[in-house]
Design an enzyme around this catalytic site. Sequence first.
Site, PDB file in Angstrom:
ATOM      1  CB  THR A  44      41.271  23.777 -17.239  1.00 24.06           C
ATOM      2  OG1 THR A  44      39.523  23.732 -17.257  1.00 24.06           O
ATOM      3  CG2 THR A  44      40.611  22.919 -15.522  1.00 24.06           C
ATOM      4  CB  THR A  45      45.885  21.891 -17.857  1.00 25.54           C
ATOM      5  OG1 THR A  45      44.641  21.093 -18.420  1.00 25.54           O
ATOM      6  CG2 THR A  45      46.988  21.261 -17.531  1.00 25.54           C
ATOM      7  CE1 TYR A 105      26.670  28.966  -8.033  1.00 22.04           C
ATOM      8  CE2 TYR A 105      25.863  30.455  -9.524  1.00 22.04           C
ATOM      9  CZ  TYR A 105      25.516  30.144  -8.350  1.00 22.04           C
ATOM     10  OH  TYR A 105      25.402  30.163  -7.158  1.00 22.04           O
ATOM     11  CE1 TYR A 131      36.862  21.044 -21.782  1.00 18.84           C
ATOM     12  CE2 TYR A 131      37.594  22.853 -20.853  1.00 18.84           C
ATOM     13  CZ  TYR A 131      37.941  21.566 -21.318  1.00 18.84           C
ATOM     14  OH  TYR A 131      38.616  20.933 -19.956  1.00 18.84           O
ATOM     15  NE  ARG A 136      37.863  20.410 -13.985  1.00 18.39           N
ATOM     16  CZ  ARG A 136      39.683  20.602 -13.292  1.00 18.39           C
ATOM     17  NH1 ARG A 136      38.733  21.726 -12.082  1.00 18.39           N
ATOM     18  NH2 ARG A 136      40.266  20.165 -13.114  1.00 18.39           N
ATOM     19  CE  LYS A 159      40.046  19.770 -22.776  1.00 14.43           C
ATOM     20  NZ  LYS A 159      40.682  20.716 -22.107  1.00 14.43           N
ATOM     21  CB  ILE A 202      42.474  20.066 -26.034  1.00 21.57           C
ATOM     22  CG1 ILE A 202      42.542  20.751 -27.153  1.00 21.57           C
ATOM     23  CG2 ILE A 202      43.123  20.420 -24.578  1.00 21.57           C
ATOM     24  CD1 ILE A 202      41.621  21.251 -27.390  1.00 21.57           C
TER      25      ILE A 202
END
Length: 291
Positions: A44-45, A105, A131, A136, A159, A202
């Site tokens: 994401t980062t 989604y 994850y 998100r 994560k 992370i």
Amino acid sequence: MFEGVLPALITPFTKDNTIDISGLKQNIRYAEEGGVSGVVACGTTGESATLSTVEHKKVINTAVECANVPVIAGTGSNNTVEAVELTKHAADAGAGGALIISPYYNKPNNAGLIRHFTAVAEAADIPIILYNVPSRTGQDIPLEVIVELAKIENIVAIKEASGSIPKISEIIENTVDEDFSVISGEDGLTYPIVALGGVGVISVVANVVPNIMSEMVEAALTGDMAAARKKHYELAPLTRALFTETNPIPVKRAMEMIGMPAGPLRAPLAPILPENEKILEEALRGIGCLK
């Protein structure tokens, strides 16, 4: 395998909005000099949602070729076929593992989640890190799904960015007999997560101060909780500043401010607000990154 600090790398861009390959290599070297145990590319980062498939593979290839520590490739998708394709590529490229976000989604039921992650795990002979980031994806992976997936040989960790310490404790408690680890997905909760039995983080913050984050986690993992707690509070103002706005808006500006490659954000993200940039500058100055 993935103990310690793994910065979730930003993806630096040039002024014309292409990937800054030399900048990516420079950022990886900076993280390694700070003592990290691995790096995560295309998370994401790293603005993975804005990368084309070609760009995604280019970032993974570059990271694997450059890094002297294991590279974890962010290869998740809400499309199982795409997640399988990207994970196969990461394995072929030589990545040390893959980070697979839960399908955003779509919001699949438990059976769908298990089918999705199992398909990815079976498609590539590479360690898989689940994850979980409900903020998100709109969905918190249920405990029973995590416990079931932990039985799969190459699903080795999760994560955790749910923000729920009780749930994280339950995950560790219920997977104690499996070869399965919990990795913090939130910098501010890394200290308590490691205290519970987590193995590292992370990290967004580790892009900027990989040395201090590595010192904090190393102290916690070796049982020196007083030293770890001191580092946790040393990092706290910067951690808060890096999340005044949606990640990676503040961290890319922070990297730019300390003289590291960052470049522009890709749309739809917009630059940090002036009042939050001031908070960020003060935090960077307080931790010694700026004079």
